[in-house]
Structures are given as structure tokens and as C-alpha cells.
Design a protein around this motif. Sequence first.
Motif, PDB file in Angstrom:
ATOM      1  N   TRP A 116       1.207   2.352   3.077  1.00 52.88           N
ATOM      2  CA  TRP A 116       0.149   1.430   2.672  1.00 52.88           C
ATOM      3  C   TRP A 116       0.552   0.011   3.063  1.00 52.88           C
ATOM      4  CZ3 TRP A 116      -4.291   3.283   0.321  1.00 52.88           C
ATOM      5  CH2 TRP A 116      -5.241   2.307  -0.047  1.00 52.88           C
ATOM      6  N   ASP A 121      -3.982  -4.494   2.396  1.00 51.40           N
ATOM      7  CA  ASP A 121      -4.439  -3.637   1.304  1.00 51.40           C
ATOM      8  C   ASP A 121      -5.231  -2.434   1.810  1.00 51.40           C
ATOM      9  OD1 ASP A 121      -4.740  -2.684  -1.220  1.00 51.40           O
ATOM     10  OD2 ASP A 121      -6.269  -4.105  -1.851  1.00 51.40           O
ATOM     11  N   ARG A 122      -4.571  -1.667   2.672  1.00 56.49           N
ATOM     12  CA  ARG A 122      -5.190  -0.450   3.183  1.00 56.49           C
ATOM     13  C   ARG A 122      -4.101   0.516   3.630  1.00 56.49           C
ATOM     14  NH1 ARG A 122      -7.495  -2.150   9.191  1.00 56.49           N
ATOM     15  NH2 ARG A 122      -5.480  -2.169  10.238  1.00 56.49           N
ATOM     16  N   ALA A 123      -4.463   1.776   3.788  1.00 59.73           N
ATOM     17  CA  ALA A 123      -3.501   2.771   4.244  1.00 59.73           C
ATOM     18  C   ALA A 123      -3.047   2.444   5.664  1.00 59.73           C
ATOM     19  CB  ALA A 123      -4.128   4.166   4.207  1.00 59.73           C
ATOM     20  N   ALA A 147      -3.797   8.639  -3.176  1.00 55.97           N
ATOM     21  CA  ALA A 147      -3.872   7.355  -2.489  1.00 55.97           C
ATOM     22  C   ALA A 147      -3.651   6.190  -3.448  1.00 55.97           C
ATOM     23  CB  ALA A 147      -5.232   7.218  -1.796  1.00 55.97           C
ATOM     24  N   ARG A 151      -0.666   3.434  -3.176  1.00 50.61           N
ATOM     25  CA  ARG A 151      -0.978   1.997  -3.101  1.00 50.61           C
ATOM     26  C   ARG A 151      -0.167   1.230  -4.134  1.00 50.61           C
ATOM     27  NH1 ARG A 151      -4.281  -1.572  -5.784  1.00 50.61           N
ATOM     28  NH2 ARG A 151      -5.147  -3.292  -4.522  1.00 50.61           N
ATOM     29  N   SER A 418      -5.812   5.085   8.277  1.00 49.76           N
ATOM     30  CA  SER A 418      -5.019   3.870   8.484  1.00 49.76           C
ATOM     31  C   SER A 418      -5.745   2.810   9.298  1.00 49.76           C
ATOM     32  CB  SER A 418      -3.700   4.217   9.193  1.00 49.76           C
ATOM     33  OG  SER A 418      -2.882   5.008   8.379  1.00 49.76           O
TER      34      SER A 418
END
Length: 441
Positions: A116, A121-123, A147, A151, A418
Amino acid sequence: MTAAHRYSAVAVTLHWVIAVCILSMIPMGWWMTAAIEQPDSQALAYRVFQIHKSIGFLILALTVVRIVWRLTHRGPALPRGMKRWEAFAAHTTHVAFYTLMLALPLTGWLYVSAGWAVSQDRALEVATSWFGLFPIPHLPGVAELAAGVKRALAFQAMGAHAAMAWGAVILVALHVGAALKHQLVDRDGVLSHMVPFLKPGLKAGHEPSVSAPSSPWVERGVGVALIAVVAVAGAVAARPYAMPGLEMTRTEAPAPVSAPASGPVSAEAPVTPGTAAGWTIDSAASSIAFCGTHAGAAFKGRFERWEGQVWFDPTDLAGSKAVITVQTASARTGDPTQEGSLQGAEWFDPSRYPTARFETTGFRALGGDRYEATGRLRVRTTTVPVVLPFTFREAGGVAAVDGRLELDRTALDMGMESDATGDWVSKMIGVQIKVTARRAE
């Protein structure tokens, strides 16, 4: 000062190698976290990230070795005249250093394993390769977490990592300041414990070490070996990744495998032959290559293991047919980190889906030696329609085929967790197929 009043050669070597690694990591970390967000510096920052991770694992391994060595080899005693609070501060600083040298790489490892990107702020799943020599797996069990949990872990790990990095800066400053005080003010020879070429101070008054090294030449040999390992690792990290070109001639081809394949390809549905003439593919002169952009820089790659069954005749297009089966684990770009990421669950995931398959459904003549094949491409569980323009030239029973097309990886559901927006990897991936084949007897 006798050898008994110094740290051993191994301890000295470990100290300075780890020190150089830590000092390189601090400015590297500051620069790359900002540079990765800028298009002009993104490609270089990506590579610096990989070197940063590799050095982190080196620090972790050397710290474990250093702790074991310290527990089994007693070092020089502190000066007899040292104040009690100074001795306490010295021991506390050493414990803090050892803690940070273990915790910093481990929190970095946890952050990478969580997959992450905190800044966005994302995979973002990225593999790790130690200086391009071998892969470093993620921490076990992290990839299977939900997920939301990954995170949270990523934010906590990066927060701790950043805070401890600042702690390391403070400790380094205190450590250097204390060493200079002992050398220039107290003049008690403490710095000479770790700097062999320094002479002992005028007010040394040391207690001799209880366990002097019994085999100094062995220790020196181990120290030299450690230096050599670090030097080789640095040379590997500094070299540019080899990016094989798409324009591969017969003499340049890296010997990808086609029919007959040298490695097993997973079982597929039986192929019904076409009625047109059959062809046997020349493995050494044929290739499937791909290209795109990653982190703002172009990349090129190839599949090393694939096989094909071809029936084709310009005068019998209705009876022509081709089936190509590719082992996706054989994707090579020359960048071990890219190659490791391609093995991930959101890319090719060859552990579950070892092959991709293209099968034609029809051919159309475009004039001259130009043709067009329509078909279906399956990657993992997604199947999309494909149109492949190509040229076909035959002389003396040997045919040369050159086809090019672009594939939308978002349509193939690749890297969508991603990088659905194509910020890191281009959405469009170019594919080039070069085949040399001989008419079957």
C-alpha cells in the motif's frame, strides 16, 4: 595500545560498513519520497527505492551478525575515569542503536509487504529483489490480509519507520559528538577502540579486555570478506539494468522457446488442426516481445518460454489457424523488481494461471504480404477479442512473420488494484511477434 584494547577486526568492519549504510540511507530516503511524485525524477526514484530496500536488508543481516559477534566477543572496557552517567549514556546509546538497526529494516519490510502506497493512499504491489541478485519475499501472511488491514499496517509501519529514521539522525549526532569529546577533550583513547590508525589517548587508563581474540588472522580474513561482499553488492546495484530491445534479429534473439518447447506448458484444450499447410516454428529465430512505460521510463521485455501451432496458406485463409501458448512466468524485462511484480496476483499470477493463450478465429488479406488475424486472447480468467496485423513472406519453404499490436492491460484486468489509472505502468502495452517457420513435411 595492544590489540586486546581494540575491538576485533570483524567488529570494526561491521561497525563501519553498517555506519556507511545508515548514513547513505538517510538522505536517500528524504530525496526519493519527494522525487517519486515528480514525473521527471520518477524513474530514478523508483530505482533508488529498490537500492534503499536492498541496503535495508543488508543492514538487518549485518546487525544480526554484529549482535551475535558482540555477545560472543567481549569488547574493550570503558576508561576507569569515566563518570557513571557517561557510562550509562554510552550503554543506552548502543542499545538504542541496535534496536533501531533491527526495527528500521523490519518496519520497512512490513510496509513493502502490505502493498500500500501511503503517499497516494492506494494499493501498490511492488516486489523486492536484493540488489537484483535474488528475490526477497514479503512477510508471511501479510498478503492474505484484507485491504483495510493492509492499509492500516502500511500507515503504521511507515509512520514508525519515519519516526525511527529521525531517531537515528539524533543518535548519530550524539554518537559522533561523544566520540569527538572523548578524542579531543577527554583524550582517553575511546575513539581508537574503533579507529585502528588512531593512537591511544594520554589519559587512557583502560582495563584490558577479558577475552582477547585468539585467532586475529581469521578475524581479519572475515573482515576483508565482509568488505568484499559489500563492494560486490554495490557494484551490482550501480550497474544499469539490461533492457533487451524489441528489435531482435535472428542473431540477437535470446533463444525464446517455441514449438517444440523445452519446458512444459500447462495442459490446454486440444487444438483442432486447420486444413491449410502446417508450419514448424524455429525457436531460436522467433520471439514474443512487449514494451511500455514504468515509472516514467520505457521498458522492453520478452517471454522466454512459449509454443505455437500454425496452419497458414494465403490461398486458404478459411482453413488457416494459429494457437500460441505462453508461460507467463517466463516474462523477462532485465529488471528483477519488475519481473518479480509480474509474478504477483494482480498481474500474471503464474502460480495459479501458468499460461496465456491466443487462438485465431479468422484471417483477412490486406493486400500484398499484409494480413490480419482475428482471435481471442486469454490471460488468467479474462478473455478479450484481439486483431493482429502481420506480414507474411515465404522463400524456399521458410516463412517470416512479423506482427504488432497494442493491448489494453485494463481490459485484461492486469494491475488494476495498484495502478488502474496508469500512473505507474502504461495502460497500453505494445506486443511484437516475430516468427520464423519451416513448412512441415
